[in-house]
Design a protein around this motif. Structure first.
Motif, PDB file in Angstrom:
ATOM      1  N   GLU A  87     -38.154 -38.745  50.482  1.00  0.00           N
ATOM      2  CA  GLU A  87     -37.407 -37.494  50.345  1.00  0.00           C
ATOM      3  C   GLU A  87     -36.090 -37.578  51.098  1.00  0.00           C
ATOM      4  O   GLU A  87     -35.042 -37.137  50.599  1.00  0.00           O
ATOM      5  CB  GLU A  87     -38.231 -36.317  50.878  1.00  0.00           C
ATOM      6  N   GLU A  88     -36.135 -38.156  52.301  1.00  0.00           N
ATOM      7  CA  GLU A  88     -34.915 -38.278  53.088  1.00  0.00           C
ATOM      8  C   GLU A  88     -33.924 -39.217  52.414  1.00  0.00           C
ATOM      9  O   GLU A  88     -32.716 -38.968  52.432  1.00  0.00           O
ATOM     10  CB  GLU A  88     -35.234 -38.779  54.500  1.00  0.00           C
ATOM     11  N   GLU A  90     -33.614 -39.654  49.199  1.00  0.00           N
ATOM     12  CA  GLU A  90     -33.036 -38.872  48.099  1.00  0.00           C
ATOM     13  C   GLU A  90     -31.981 -37.897  48.622  1.00  0.00           C
ATOM     14  O   GLU A  90     -30.919 -37.721  48.024  1.00  0.00           O
ATOM     15  CB  GLU A  90     -34.125 -38.107  47.348  1.00  0.00           C
ATOM     16  N   LEU A  91     -32.269 -37.258  49.764  1.00  0.00           N
ATOM     17  CA  LEU A  91     -31.305 -36.324  50.342  1.00  0.00           C
ATOM     18  C   LEU A  91     -30.049 -37.049  50.832  1.00  0.00           C
ATOM     19  O   LEU A  91     -28.930 -36.537  50.698  1.00  0.00           O
ATOM     20  CB  LEU A  91     -31.933 -35.538  51.497  1.00  0.00           C
ATOM     21  N   LEU A  92     -30.228 -38.240  51.405  1.00  0.00           N
ATOM     22  CA  LEU A  92     -29.082 -38.990  51.903  1.00  0.00           C
ATOM     23  C   LEU A  92     -28.187 -39.506  50.776  1.00  0.00           C
ATOM     24  O   LEU A  92     -27.043 -39.879  51.019  1.00  0.00           O
ATOM     25  CB  LEU A  92     -29.543 -40.155  52.789  1.00  0.00           C
ATOM     26  N   GLN A  93     -28.678 -39.515  49.574  1.00  0.00           N
ATOM     27  CA  GLN A  93     -27.851 -39.915  48.443  1.00  0.00           C
ATOM     28  C   GLN A  93     -26.954 -38.766  47.975  1.00  0.00           C
ATOM     29  O   GLN A  93     -26.024 -38.976  47.204  1.00  0.00           O
ATOM     30  CB  GLN A  93     -28.727 -40.415  47.290  1.00  0.00           C
ATOM     31  N   GLN A  94     -27.215 -37.576  48.470  1.00  0.00           N
ATOM     32  CA  GLN A  94     -26.375 -36.417  48.136  1.00  0.00           C
ATOM     33  C   GLN A  94     -25.259 -36.304  49.173  1.00  0.00           C
ATOM     34  O   GLN A  94     -25.499 -36.295  50.377  1.00  0.00           O
ATOM     35  CB  GLN A  94     -27.208 -35.133  48.123  1.00  0.00           C
ATOM     36  N   GLU A  96     -23.258 -33.813  49.927  1.00  0.00           N
ATOM     37  CA  GLU A  96     -23.244 -32.567  50.697  1.00  0.00           C
ATOM     38  C   GLU A  96     -24.164 -32.660  51.919  1.00  0.00           C
ATOM     39  O   GLU A  96     -23.813 -32.210  53.009  1.00  0.00           O
ATOM     40  CB  GLU A  96     -23.684 -31.402  49.814  1.00  0.00           C
ATOM     41  N   TYR A  97     -25.349 -33.233  51.744  1.00  0.00           N
ATOM     42  CA  TYR A  97     -26.311 -33.365  52.847  1.00  0.00           C
ATOM     43  C   TYR A  97     -25.757 -34.286  53.937  1.00  0.00           C
ATOM     44  O   TYR A  97     -25.866 -33.994  55.123  1.00  0.00           O
ATOM     45  CB  TYR A  97     -27.650 -33.902  52.318  1.00  0.00           C
ATOM     46  N   GLU A 100     -23.139 -32.485  55.868  1.00  0.00           N
ATOM     47  CA  GLU A 100     -23.762 -31.496  56.763  1.00  0.00           C
ATOM     48  C   GLU A 100     -24.297 -32.164  58.027  1.00  0.00           C
ATOM     49  O   GLU A 100     -24.129 -31.651  59.133  1.00  0.00           O
ATOM     50  CB  GLU A 100     -24.899 -30.773  56.040  1.00  0.00           C
TER      51      GLU A 100
END
Length: 125
Positions: A87-88, A90-94, A96-97, A100
């Motif tokens: 999950e992390e 996947e989030l690190l590929q965004q 915006e995240y 942030e």
């Protein structure tokens, strides 16, 4: 009292043969008893050996079963950690995240923005 009867023994070939026959039967009984005792001893040894082996195998099985349970629990925690890490990722590929995280941890600011560091403690008043 009882009277003791004394009978003289006849010395004949029949009596000699009978005595030899009785003696042979006695020796056969002794040999039979010895063979049965030896067989019983061997069976006792085999049975006790098998019983000891069986108990050892049960102990090994119990240890392996406990180890298996422990490894199952460890695998479950590792799978949970893996899912969190996926999950992390996947989030690190965004973008915006990532921005942030950079803004909150490394004070990365947008153009023209001023950052003030506020302590995490509650005010004392």
């Amino acid at each position: 009292m009882k009277e003791k009867k004394s009978v003289t023994r006849l010395d004949s070939t029949y009596m000699n043969q009978y005595d030899a026959h009785v003696e042979r039967q006695g020796r056969k009984k002794k040999r039979l008893f010895r063979r049965l005792a030896l067989f019983a001893l061997v069976m006792l040894l085999v049975t006790s050996t098998l019983a000891v082996y069986h108990v050892q195998q049960r102990m090994v099985y119990a240890e392996k079963e406990a180890e298996y349970e422990q490894l199952q629990e460890e695998m479950a925690t590792l799978e949970e950690t893996e899912s969190e890490l996926r999950e992390e990722v996947e989030l690190l590929q965004q973008e915006e995240y990532v921005l942030e995280i950079a803004r909150s941890n490394y004070f990365f600011s947008k153009e023209g923005e001023i950052i003030f560091k506020i302590p995490n403690q509650e005010p004392s008043y």
